[in-house]
Design an enzyme around this catalytic site. Structure first.
Site, short mmCIF file in Angstrom:
data_model
loop_
_atom_site.label_atom_id
_atom_site.label_comp_id
_atom_site.label_asym_id
_atom_site.label_seq_id
_atom_site.Cartn_x
_atom_site.Cartn_y
_atom_site.Cartn_z
N ASP A 183 0.80 -1.22 0.00
CA ASP A 183 0.00 0.00 0.00
C ASP A 183 0.83 1.27 0.00
O ASP A 183 2.02 1.24 0.29
CB ASP A 183 -0.77 0.05 1.34
N TYR B 8 6.64 -10.27 6.41
CA TYR B 8 6.59 -8.82 6.65
C TYR B 8 7.18 -8.55 8.02
O TYR B 8 7.03 -9.36 8.95
CB TYR B 8 5.14 -8.32 6.67
#
EC number: 5.4.99.12
Length: 278
Positions: free
Chosen positions: A59, A123
């Protein structure tokens, strides 16, 4: 003409100034990393326009230590396929002013797909504890971590809560809704959630300030839209004493994105795609 050569490339970027990794149309004020990658490869004079097929969609404001993509390059008749090192060098030369860097390139078979061939994604989320206000965040760290209000967090409570996220669950509560939601299963398997102390950038120069960096690490085959940022936000709420560790289990069982506590989602600045495993 020969058939196009397919490459898998690994690349990193500092995500603050981009609209995310995916390409955007030209009328947007922030541009996607993909736009810059595709502009760079056009400078290598392929016969046909080259598309980057990106493995992991990040994002606006999210960073990547290592993302990946595959691309097909058809060269003019009589020109050999690019060597891997040549491709890395050529792309980086044309990406120069941008905080985007090609790390590696590998020639792969034409059936390889960067997104669908991936086995897992890791992540990390960087938290800064000990700041009572935004101005206490070192300027070098401002877009690279999240400093939740209220100083220190109860890490053991967060570690206890994190274990409820490990395994196979319906993560409906932990996803934000987008256009793909109706077509995607909310069931995901989280292989690993770790919370470890970490070092900040140049942090030994301001040790006296009592700032602590921590890293939350998440590994899964794939994640739902904004799932990691919602999981981090919920764990931080546990660390602040707003939720009990057991609340994480209850939120999972509700299977409803509207059940997620309002305004608890972690900001994009602390999130990094660390690796994509094949």
């Amino acid at each position: 003409a020969g058939s196009p050569a397919r490459y898998l490339v690994f690349f990193q970027y500092f995500g603050t100034k981009y609209s995310g990794v995916m390409e955007t149309s030209n009328d947007q004020s922030l541009i996607g990393v993909q736009n810059y990658l595709e502009k760079a490869v056009q400078n290598l004079k392929p016969v046909a326009p080259v598309k980057f097929h990106i493995s992991s969609r990040t994002d606006t404001g999210v960073h990547a230590l290592c993302n990946s993509a595959h691309l097909d390059i058809q060269r003019a008749p009589g020109k050999p396929a690019f060597e891997e090192k040549q491709l890395v060098y050529g792309l980086n030369r044309h990406l120069k002013p941008e905080p985007i860097c090609i790390l590696n390139a590998y020639r792969v078979s034409s059936s390889f797909h960067a997104r669908f061939s991936a086995l897992s994604r890791t992540y990390i989320y960087r938290l800064l504890m000990g700041c009572s206000q935004h101005s206490e965040i070192p300027v070098f760290e401002r877009d690279l971590c999240w400093a939740p209000r209220g100083g220190y967090l109860n890490v053991p409570a967060m570690q206890e809560a994190a274990q409820f996220l490990v395994g196979t669950h319906d993560f409906s509560t932990f996803r934000s809704l987008n256009s793909e939601t109706p077509f995607q299963s909310p069931v995901r398997t989280i292989f690993q959630v770790d919370i470890q102390p970490s070092s900040g950038f140049l942090s030994h120069h301001y040790e006296h300030r009592g700032l602590e960096f921590w890293e939350l690490k998440f590994r899964s085959r794939s994640f739902l839209y904004r799932q990691v940022r919602r999981m981090v936000g919920a764990l931080v709420a546990v660390g602040q004493g707003k939720l009990t560790p057991h609340c994480i289990k209850e939120l999972l069982e509700l299977k409803d994105s509207r059940a997620f506590p309002p305004n608890a989602m972690a900001p994009p600045s602390g999130l990094f795609l660390k690796s994509v495993e094949y």
